[in-house]
Design an enzyme around this catalytic site. Structure first.
Site, short mmCIF file in Angstrom:
data_model
loop_
_atom_site.label_atom_id
_atom_site.label_comp_id
_atom_site.label_asym_id
_atom_site.label_seq_id
_atom_site.Cartn_x
_atom_site.Cartn_y
_atom_site.Cartn_z
N ASN A 173 22.65 -34.98 2.85
CA ASN A 173 23.00 -34.59 1.48
C ASN A 173 24.53 -34.58 1.39
O ASN A 173 25.17 -33.67 1.91
CB ASN A 173 22.41 -33.20 1.19
CG ASN A 173 22.86 -32.66 -0.15
OD1 ASN A 173 23.43 -33.38 -0.97
ND2 ASN A 173 22.58 -31.38 -0.39
N TRP A 174 25.06 -35.60 0.75
CA TRP A 174 26.53 -35.74 0.71
C TRP A 174 27.16 -34.83 -0.35
O TRP A 174 28.39 -34.78 -0.46
CB TRP A 174 26.90 -37.21 0.45
CG TRP A 174 26.54 -38.13 1.59
CD1 TRP A 174 25.94 -37.78 2.77
CD2 TRP A 174 26.74 -39.55 1.66
NE1 TRP A 174 25.75 -38.89 3.55
CE2 TRP A 174 26.24 -39.99 2.90
CE3 TRP A 174 27.30 -40.50 0.78
CZ2 TRP A 174 26.28 -41.34 3.29
CZ3 TRP A 174 27.34 -41.84 1.17
CH2 TRP A 174 26.84 -42.25 2.42
N LYS A 175 26.34 -34.19 -1.13
CA LYS A 175 26.82 -33.25 -2.17
C LYS A 175 27.90 -33.91 -3.04
O LYS A 175 27.86 -35.12 -3.27
CB LYS A 175 27.32 -31.95 -1.54
CG LYS A 175 26.28 -31.33 -0.62
CD LYS A 175 26.54 -29.88 -0.34
CE LYS A 175 25.59 -29.41 0.74
NZ LYS A 175 25.59 -27.97 0.92
N HIS A 226 17.47 -27.64 -4.88
CA HIS A 226 18.43 -27.22 -3.86
C HIS A 226 19.00 -25.85 -4.25
O HIS A 226 19.20 -25.56 -5.44
CB HIS A 226 19.56 -28.25 -3.76
CG HIS A 226 20.44 -28.03 -2.56
ND1 HIS A 226 21.41 -27.06 -2.54
CD2 HIS A 226 20.47 -28.62 -1.35
CE1 HIS A 226 22.01 -27.08 -1.35
NE2 HIS A 226 21.44 -28.01 -0.61
N GLU A 267 21.85 -24.65 -4.19
CA GLU A 267 23.09 -24.66 -4.98
C GLU A 267 22.77 -24.86 -6.46
O GLU A 267 23.48 -24.35 -7.32
CB GLU A 267 24.04 -25.74 -4.43
CG GLU A 267 24.68 -25.28 -3.12
CD GLU A 267 25.07 -26.37 -2.16
OE1 GLU A 267 25.10 -27.56 -2.54
OE2 GLU A 267 25.33 -26.03 -0.99
N GLU A 303 15.30 -24.25 3.54
CA GLU A 303 16.75 -24.08 3.67
C GLU A 303 17.12 -22.63 3.35
O GLU A 303 17.30 -22.27 2.18
CB GLU A 303 17.48 -25.00 2.68
CG GLU A 303 17.23 -26.47 2.91
CD GLU A 303 18.42 -27.30 2.46
OE1 GLU A 303 18.96 -28.02 3.29
OE2 GLU A 303 18.82 -27.19 1.30
N GLY A 363 25.89 -24.28 4.66
CA GLY A 363 27.34 -24.39 4.60
C GLY A 363 28.07 -23.22 5.24
O GLY A 363 29.28 -23.05 5.04
N SER A 388 23.17 -25.71 8.07
CA SER A 388 24.11 -25.80 9.19
C SER A 388 23.53 -26.52 10.41
O SER A 388 23.77 -26.12 11.55
CB SER A 388 24.63 -24.41 9.57
OG SER A 388 25.36 -23.85 8.50
N GLY A 434 23.72 -31.19 5.44
CA GLY A 434 24.81 -31.24 4.48
C GLY A 434 26.11 -31.66 5.15
O GLY A 434 26.36 -32.85 5.38
N GLY A 435 26.92 -30.68 5.51
CA GLY A 435 28.27 -30.94 6.04
C GLY A 435 28.31 -32.00 7.13
O GLY A 435 29.14 -32.92 7.08
#
Ligand code: PEP
Length: 257
Positions: free
Chosen positions: A9-11, A95, A97, A167, A173, A213, A234-235
């Site tokens: 997930n490149w956000k 998600h 977020e 998640e 994150g 993470s 993600g990151g």
């Protein structure tokens, strides 16, 4: 034998040039990976360019969100048909977020998921508890509510198209991942719920990813759990070296190495 799905997930990160360059690197680095399904979810404006860069590879394309109507006067929204048209086969929905920053309710997520399925996209339905909810002992009830709201009433055939991503919000994150035992406990509950919603085949077929993470050094412990069928990253997915290493852990587990 289960088949892992590792999704990035490149956000809302990067430029078009950086996204295409990352996609090219992944295409080259993961050219030999056949035993694991790999997916990247770039920002909307880069979907087509990234899709072009991935051509000839097995890496699939997904989006990070979609709307619950097919078309109309919905300024700023993107329909699942448009995503399909751009080459997406998956879409991340619900998600945390979006739930927590943008106020998406269970009902909104349910409507988005139903339309995405109708259009032929495979939804990755994200569920997870906040730290407050975990500490209050509400983890299972929160996740059950999110799942039932989105999935109840779907046919077994539709349910089989869905991917679930567990998640925990406190792990996204933050650099603080759930332990493998914490993840397995929730994944096993999700599996049981899937069985009650759709039967044995659904509970066996639906992949349940862990997200929060995930890094190369913790991926193996998580992926080795019997009910963890992949990762939503993600990151670490922004760094082709790290993402490749996570995919590599999945490949090694699949090989029994
Ligand atoms: C995510 O955004 O879905 C996620 C899991 O992020 P991170 O890996 O950075 O925690």
């Amino acid at each position: 034998m289960r088949r892992f799905l590792i999704a990035g997930n490149w956000k809302m990160h990067g430029t078009r040039r950086e996204s295409v360059e990352r996609a090219r690197q992944l295409r080259d680095r993961l050219a030999d990976v056949a035993a694991v399904d790999v997916l990247v979810c770039p920002p909307f404006p880069y979907l087509i360019a990234v899709g072009e860069a991935l051509q000839g590879s097995r890496i699939q394309l997904g989006a990070q969100n979609a709307f619950y109507e097919r078309k109309g006067a919905y300024t700023g929204e993107v329909s699942p048909e448009m995503l399909w048209d751009c080459g997406c086969s998956y879409v991340i929905l619900g998600h945390s977020e979006r739930r927590h920053i943008l106020g998406e309710t269970d009902d909104v997520v349910r409507r988005k998921l139903a339309l995405a399925l109708d259009v032929g996209l495979r939804p990755i339905l994200c569920v997870g508890e906040t730290l407050e909810q975990r500490e209050a002992g509400e983890t299972m009830s929160v996740i059950e509510r999110q799942l039932r709201s989105a999935l109840e009433g779907l046919t077994p055939e539709s349910l089989e198209q869905v991917v679930i991503a567990y998640e925990p919000v406190w792990a996204i994150g933050t650099g603080r991942n759930a332990t493998p035992e914490q993840a397995q406990e929730v994944h096993a509950m999700i599996r049981r719920l899937l069985r009650s919603l759709g039967g044995d085949t659904v509970s066996e077929q639906v992949r349940i990813q862990y997200g929060g993470s995930v890094k190369p050094d913790n991926a193996r412990g998580l992926l080795e759990q019997p009910d963890v069928d992949g990762a939503l990253v993600g990151g670490a997915s922004l760094d082709p070296f790290q993402f490749e290493a996570i995919v590599g852990e999945a490949v090694a587990i699949g090989r029994g190495a």
